[in-house]
Design an enzyme around this catalytic site. Sequence first.
Site, mmCIF file in Angstrom:
data_model
loop_
_atom_site.group_PDB
_atom_site.id
_atom_site.type_symbol
_atom_site.label_atom_id
_atom_site.label_comp_id
_atom_site.label_asym_id
_atom_site.label_seq_id
_atom_site.Cartn_x
_atom_site.Cartn_y
_atom_site.Cartn_z
ATOM 1 N N TYR A 222 0.764 -1.039 -0.170
ATOM 2 C CA TYR A 222 0.040 -0.250 -0.213
ATOM 3 C C TYR A 222 0.650 1.488 -0.563
ATOM 4 O O TYR A 222 0.188 2.393 -0.648
ATOM 5 C CB TYR A 222 -0.427 0.388 1.451
ATOM 6 C CG TYR A 222 -1.854 -1.184 1.301
ATOM 7 C CD1 TYR A 222 -3.002 -0.786 -0.171
ATOM 8 C CD2 TYR A 222 -1.981 -1.923 1.968
ATOM 9 C CE1 TYR A 222 -4.611 -1.414 0.248
ATOM 10 C CE2 TYR A 222 -3.025 -2.397 1.860
ATOM 11 C CZ TYR A 222 -4.099 -2.275 0.771
ATOM 12 O OH TYR A 222 -5.254 -3.508 1.373
ATOM 13 N N SER A 253 -1.476 -5.863 -7.125
ATOM 14 C CA SER A 253 -1.450 -4.671 -6.095
ATOM 15 C C SER A 253 -2.461 -5.765 -4.234
ATOM 16 O O SER A 253 -3.055 -6.424 -4.754
ATOM 17 C CB SER A 253 -2.307 -3.786 -6.607
ATOM 18 O OG SER A 253 -3.923 -4.355 -7.021
ATOM 19 N N ASP A 254 -1.971 -5.168 -3.782
ATOM 20 C CA ASP A 254 -3.069 -5.497 -2.307
ATOM 21 C C ASP A 254 -4.168 -4.354 -2.860
ATOM 22 O O ASP A 254 -4.719 -4.183 -3.724
ATOM 23 C CB ASP A 254 -2.319 -4.537 -1.623
ATOM 24 C CG ASP A 254 -2.974 -5.584 0.001
ATOM 25 O OD1 ASP A 254 -3.450 -5.805 0.071
ATOM 26 O OD2 ASP A 254 -1.812 -5.302 0.748
ATOM 27 N N TRP A 255 -5.656 -5.248 -1.919
ATOM 28 C CA TRP A 255 -6.523 -4.723 -2.072
ATOM 29 C C TRP A 255 -6.807 -3.275 -1.824
ATOM 30 O O TRP A 255 -6.213 -2.243 -1.065
ATOM 31 C CB TRP A 255 -7.207 -5.354 -1.003
ATOM 32 C CG TRP A 255 -8.378 -6.915 -2.033
ATOM 33 C CD1 TRP A 255 -8.798 -6.866 -1.454
ATOM 34 C CD2 TRP A 255 -7.246 -7.425 -2.669
ATOM 35 N NE1 TRP A 255 -9.707 -8.403 -2.371
ATOM 36 C CE2 TRP A 255 -7.923 -8.489 -2.825
ATOM 37 C CE3 TRP A 255 -5.893 -8.210 -2.956
ATOM 38 C CZ2 TRP A 255 -7.808 -9.946 -3.572
ATOM 39 C CZ3 TRP A 255 -5.258 -9.171 -3.536
ATOM 40 C CH2 TRP A 255 -6.268 -10.021 -3.758
ATOM 41 N N GLU A 256 -7.683 -2.541 -3.533
ATOM 42 C CA GLU A 256 -7.561 -1.423 -3.742
ATOM 43 C C GLU A 256 -6.295 -1.121 -3.436
ATOM 44 O O GLU A 256 -6.353 0.720 -2.368
ATOM 45 C CB GLU A 256 -9.222 -1.092 -2.446
ATOM 46 C CG GLU A 256 -10.012 -1.894 -3.304
ATOM 47 C CD GLU A 256 -11.091 -0.841 -2.452
ATOM 48 O OE1 GLU A 256 -10.836 0.173 -2.154
ATOM 49 O OE2 GLU A 256 -12.023 -1.516 -1.834
#
Length: 843
Positions: A222, A253-256
């Site tokens: 993130y 990617s990590d989530w969002e």
Amino acid sequence: MTRLSHYTHAIAAIAICIAAPRTCVAQAPVPDSAAIEQKLNEAISKMSLESKIDLLGGSDGFYLLAVPEAGAPRIRMSDGPMGVRGAGPTTAYTNGVALAATWDTDLAEQVGIALGRDARSRGVHILLAPGVNMYRAPMAGRSFEYAGEDPILAGRLAVGYIRGVQSQGVVATIKHFAANNEEYDRHDVDSVVDERTLRELYLPAFEMAVKDGKVGAIMDSYNLLNGEHTTQSRHLNCEIAKHEWGFDGIVMSDWEATYDGVAAAKGCLDVEMPYAKAMTRAVLMPAVKIGTVTLAEIDEKVRRILRLEMRFQFTGRDQTDLSIGSDSVASLAVAQRGALEAPVLLKNEEGALPFGPGVKRIAVIGPNAYPYVTGGGSAMAIPFSAKSLLEGLVARGGNAVEMLYDRGLPEASAVFHETKWTTPEGKTGVTSEAFAELGCKGTLLEKNVIANLDAATAKQTVPRQAKSVCYSAIYTPKASGKYLLLTAALGTDSYRVTVDGHETIATEPREYQAPKDSYVELTASKPASVRVEYTESHIYQMDKGESVGLTATVSVGLAPVESLPSERAKLLAAKADAVVVAVGFDQRTEHEGMDRPFELPFGQAELIRTMAAANPRTVVVLNAGGAADAQPWLNQVRGLIDDFYPGQEGGEALAKLLFGDANFSGRLPFTFERSWEESPVHDSYYADKDKRVVYREGLFNGYRYYTSAGKQPLFPFGFGLSYTAFTFSDLKLSSGNVQSGEPVTAKFRVTNTGTRAGTAIAQVYVEDPSAKVKRPIRELKDFARMVLAPGESRDISVTLNARAMSFYDVAAKAWKIDPGKFVVKVGESSENLPLAATFEVRK
């Protein structure tokens, strides 16, 4: 067959998978081939640009879209690393830092195999684990998921884990790339790390995962790194991972965690999860049209995704293997072994442990004794069944040893509910005022009196237009002394609490939060004025000015510190032969998306001191993902065990260790500080006003700092006690003078000098005293784990390659060795290294 026999046979079966992998890897990834490339080219040629871009975004939370042109099914992902999540209960294994405490690469591979099998039983294609971010500070909310402070230890364990997972036809994901070393404000914080420190400390575990583990996926973090979000970092994803290391899998990617679609596409991000919010048709098609993003770049992402799916044979089989039980005996066996190997015995004085025949009654006290505890967030696995420490001790003690249990401390909700408030006007309750502006300013929209500041029993709705709510109350103590001030709220709610005008607790809106505590001195019968300024996270979400009630969730309570340990716990401790106090953090207080304090949760230090005063044979069991403040009570107890989060079998395993049925073999994978103030990152852990976290300590983190500065931590990296003892002897090097780049082999002997079997972990460090650049005084370069019978000796040989002697030369963009003297040291912790030998490196 007994359950123990089941474990024995299951471990043997999994060991066969490792010793003879051909018998167990029918679903393992296949080598790349011309046939796969031809199939890839044919599929890509049939896909429209729209469908290619669609493939770059996740679907339905944990899926990748199917690609009919390639015969590729919808791909399912699952969180890790403690268990396969998202499909009901699962087997919960030792958490990442606990696995690191085993220093057992063989076990790491077995955990990987078991997780791979668990994934296959549920139709999961991609496991989002393991995590290898370096332990920089104990408060980091996800330290429990990671593998400690040293890249060699973390990397070696990750390689075994990855090989195990991928041998079962499941893609492993190394995460979070990179420098994700705190959870506080993780979407916006900028980790500022110099290139040499990045290369030598924060990237090597990822590098080993790619080069040695052949990991299929990398997950970006993130945070920003040196001013740029990692999901759009060409330096990390393109230059280092894909070009230098030769990574041929997918970067997700990590989530969002994707913030700019074009920058991410140019930065070698292949997949945006959990859905396309930035790398969308609307963003990327115009970019392709004008040439900002090329069609070749889009095709390369599609090619990587489909190649991975073909390599793992997802296009030719059903990923769900119904022949594997979702709660298999084999999985339980691995969970049991991990829980038995991980706990670290940090203190054992005056024969406190093991409990012998004379111990007939044990008081089991503390909030972590029951029920089972673990870390929180996406890593938390919900087991079919789990054994708390209390349950494990009851089962082990049977009819021979009586177990006396008490939680020892009140729940936070009890503190809130039992606090007696009066309003400033003298009425029973708390004055509540809703304001139109932040900080209790602007128009007063509503004023009333509520029963107390306990959100569970005194929920309050406020006008939609309100931007802040202020509570005012008087607390009148019955006795003088130190009082606990305890607060809590939900989600991203924020609040500020003052006592008699002095700010005591303040929070900012962040992803998650746990109860906060502070301490104030109060005088008997002297009223204390308490004021709370509160902002509920959704208050900002105005909806056309309509007056729709919202629920305020803040809770505040006060209690005298000396009243926190229960009277029942004191009585039980006094009548017992020994006391086990289970304290630390849990899934509510150590959690993804937030950092925790260095201090133990409220009342726990006082509980330990109280139990030790009632019974000198007190042993503390600590659950935490890193170090915690032990100084206030350590000298008052006879034993301390760091149990981390051992997984579902932890209670049974620790009971065996406490009674001496098994021997402690864990060693610390991080440095256990005396105090947070002594940490090398104390002054730079939290972000500055520009949200920058500058890694001013550079390479001198953890034991690298303490050994170089000549300071003693509370417990050093690699430390751990045993019920037996070991000696190290006969260190010899293959050569005392080598050409730069040539390896050196170190041979030495380890002997069990005690009276019972035990596990030795020999740690090999290298020093470079003649280096022309500043280097830590010593660094771990290899280790060996061995089980030795009483009196048994074993000869160990390790080879130190050129990388073990090198530092990263930023100007040359290469690893470099300074010719001169090197020292090899061997022992059982970063501070206890009885063997030393030198060699010279010539140009």
